[in-house]
Design an enzyme around this catalytic site. Sequence first.
Site, PDB file in Angstrom:
ATOM      1  N   ALA A  42      50.593  50.288  37.672  1.00  0.00           N
ATOM      2  CA  ALA A  42      50.445  50.912  38.987  1.00  0.00           C
ATOM      3  C   ALA A  42      51.772  51.478  39.486  1.00  0.00           C
ATOM      4  CB  ALA A  42      49.902  49.894  39.996  1.00  0.00           C
ATOM      5  N   ASP A  45      52.475  54.659  37.470  1.00  0.00           N
ATOM      6  CA  ASP A  45      51.636  55.749  37.975  1.00  0.00           C
ATOM      7  C   ASP A  45      52.191  56.316  39.280  1.00  0.00           C
ATOM      8  OD1 ASP A  45      49.927  55.498  35.849  1.00  0.00           O
ATOM      9  OD2 ASP A  45      48.440  54.300  36.926  1.00  0.00           O
ATOM     10  N   LYS A 129      37.129  52.838  31.043  1.00  0.00           N
ATOM     11  CA  LYS A 129      38.489  53.190  30.613  1.00  0.00           C
ATOM     12  C   LYS A 129      39.147  51.915  30.090  1.00  0.00           C
ATOM     13  CE  LYS A 129      42.798  55.395  32.011  1.00  0.00           C
ATOM     14  NZ  LYS A 129      43.666  54.347  31.471  1.00  0.00           N
ATOM     15  N   LYS A 303      33.336  62.509  32.245  1.00  0.00           N
ATOM     16  CA  LYS A 303      33.442  63.704  31.402  1.00  0.00           C
ATOM     17  C   LYS A 303      32.236  64.602  31.644  1.00  0.00           C
ATOM     18  CE  LYS A 303      35.901  61.182  27.747  1.00  0.00           C
ATOM     19  NZ  LYS A 303      35.856  60.657  26.366  1.00  0.00           N
ATOM     20  N   CYS A 424      54.402  10.926  44.055  1.00  0.00           N
ATOM     21  CA  CYS A 424      54.425   9.456  44.165  1.00  0.00           C
ATOM     22  C   CYS A 424      55.751   8.831  43.780  1.00  0.00           C
ATOM     23  CB  CYS A 424      53.306   8.856  43.308  1.00  0.00           C
ATOM     24  SG  CYS A 424      53.581   9.022  41.524  1.00  0.00           S
ATOM     25  N   CYS A 445      49.266   7.726  41.747  1.00  0.00           N
ATOM     26  CA  CYS A 445      49.698   9.026  42.255  1.00  0.00           C
ATOM     27  C   CYS A 445      48.558   9.678  43.021  1.00  0.00           C
ATOM     28  CB  CYS A 445      50.126   9.918  41.086  1.00  0.00           C
ATOM     29  SG  CYS A 445      50.645  11.567  41.595  1.00  0.00           S
TER      30      CYS A 445
END
Length: 689
Positions: A42, A45, A129, A303, A424, A445
Amino acid sequence: MLNPDLFEPAPAVAERAAWLRAQLHRHAHAYYTLDAPEIPDAEYDRLFQELVALETQYPVLRGADSPTLRVGAAPLPELAAVRHAVPMLSIHTETDTTAAGAQAFDARVRRELGLDLADAEVEYAAELKFDGLAVNLRYEQGVLVQAATRGDGETGEDVTQNIRTIGQIPLRLNGCAAPVLEVRGEVYMRRDAFERLNERQREQGGKTFVNPRNTAAGALRQLDPAITAQRPLCFFAYGLGEVQGWTVPDTHAGMLDALAALGLPVCAERVVSSGVEGLIAFHAAVLLKRDALPFDIDGIVYKVNSRALQQQLGFKTREPRWAVAHKYPAQEQITTLNAIDVQVGRTGKLTPVARLEPVFVGGTTVTNATLHNLFELRRKGVRAGDRVIVRRAGDVIPEVVGRLVEERPQYVPNFAMPRACPVCGSAVEREAASVEHRCTGGLVCAAQRKQALLHFAGRRAMDIEGLGDKLVDQLVDADIVRTLPDLYKLGFSHLAALERMGEKSAAKLLERLEASKQTTLPRFLFSLGVRHVGESTAKALARHFGSLDALMDADEAALLQVADVGPVVAHAIHSFFANPLNREAVEQLRAAGLSWSEGEGASSAPQILAGMTLVLTGTLPSLSRDEAQALIEAAGGKVSGSVSKKTHYVVAGEAAGSKLEKAQQLGVAVLDEAGLRELLASALPRSSL
């Protein structure tokens, strides 16, 4: 009079364009040639579109070396160069992820064709894509003779030997003896295969990979085909290069059908639409199931379906006018890593977690991301204050995949795992030959206790509805529940006094606790949270030993006799039941009233499916997925989530997808529900079927 500013940009503008060109060249080299991207797609681009805008406004800035005039990158010198008979051009990217992106493409096509509102809609083909590596497969007389990467669009790299390791790609086409047929498509890696590969790398202390796309690209361009063969690559065909002696169908959709008939894998996720509304609907529908797809995509390709219209529309510089890639929101973004904390999981595993400056990625705002373990963190070289790349795809936990190569303004010490548990205070240890650090506190714990309780109450374990995160937090934080048996000591007064716990909710939870006392041995074993013991292993243990006492008294040698139990799992099970505290917890649960048939799981039915692996796909007419799996396992079979050459049967129902396609490609036997029932008829009592 023409505006002179269009021809003579200000110095600052020219400097910006030069900087953009340099950045794009650097990042394209890292992405295509080194397979080591430094920024998300991104971000690339965004830089690319900024340069396009500047060059459009000031054409004088578009020099011969502009990235906007190029398709890809130069081939690696180690691989032989292949000049494409027909250039492999890229297509225009529409970054407006809304319906306006499709509408803009349709408007451009109609304008170029000279159509007005009174004319008929244009017919389009829409397909996924894929996020992989484009390749050209050259067949002569129907035999694969060469495969090449896209490279710079004019010249690619010879990867023929590596392509031949991909089982999906036919070495000879079905019923085709054309002198030349070049097929173009995408080599990619499935997400599940990528995760398994990285998990194996982590276990072995090796290098992990950034994303499926770059892993596929790196595998395909290995000099040693044996290394490529170890990477689970896949392929989809979507276009043509040079063609001699083969009749090309009149439409793009027809061409894809023809390629499928030749034995080439073609993705089924595609539609033909008259007009733009169908494109918008397809884009939206795929977005909803994008996360469920087994592979990464970053958009939809539209397309013009008619080849005659494609030829009429032609090309604009580096891109066809008759196609466009309509993007989805990016799954990688850049943000700042503010701090690194540590989380403690159900089994005591300590995981470093990145606390991030909030960033919108993969359709949601991310503030935390996993760093997996200390060794992975060190390999990526990330430290507090770094600018980092964050990835989120589907339901996968967000992760930091790397840092931007920038100078740190000041020294930042390397992160180190704590010696004491942050929850803990118990000692933290790292097992020999392991990359994982663990708290030794067990149920002492609170973090482990909370996760153990949630796992115990899970739908596939004891199925105690209503015992969720917030309630477990209150029960543990108030020290009301310290062990699993304490759950069955809860009274109405304990629950009704808790925050946001009304009388009806308290009464319902007590009912669910009482109902959970009647369970099955596999569910109970799974609910205990023994390391490495998932649902299928719990079922195998129950089936093999027949009773809990026999399992608890088994040594490691006896455990190794169970199917799918190896030395690591056997040691974990034996260690769990050798711990006096765990044995005491089991006895207390029994004393609280939990019961199951001691013979549960030890099937008395003939094990005619023993050693067989089956895969379920689609929706069966009368059996749920869990019911079908239970029947198969009762007959000794194993249910897998993926199809391979080792799969014995695929059971396919309505809307069966890629698993059915793969079974057909591999020649795996396919059954419907009736076929499954017939297979099981001699193994199970009639009442079970």
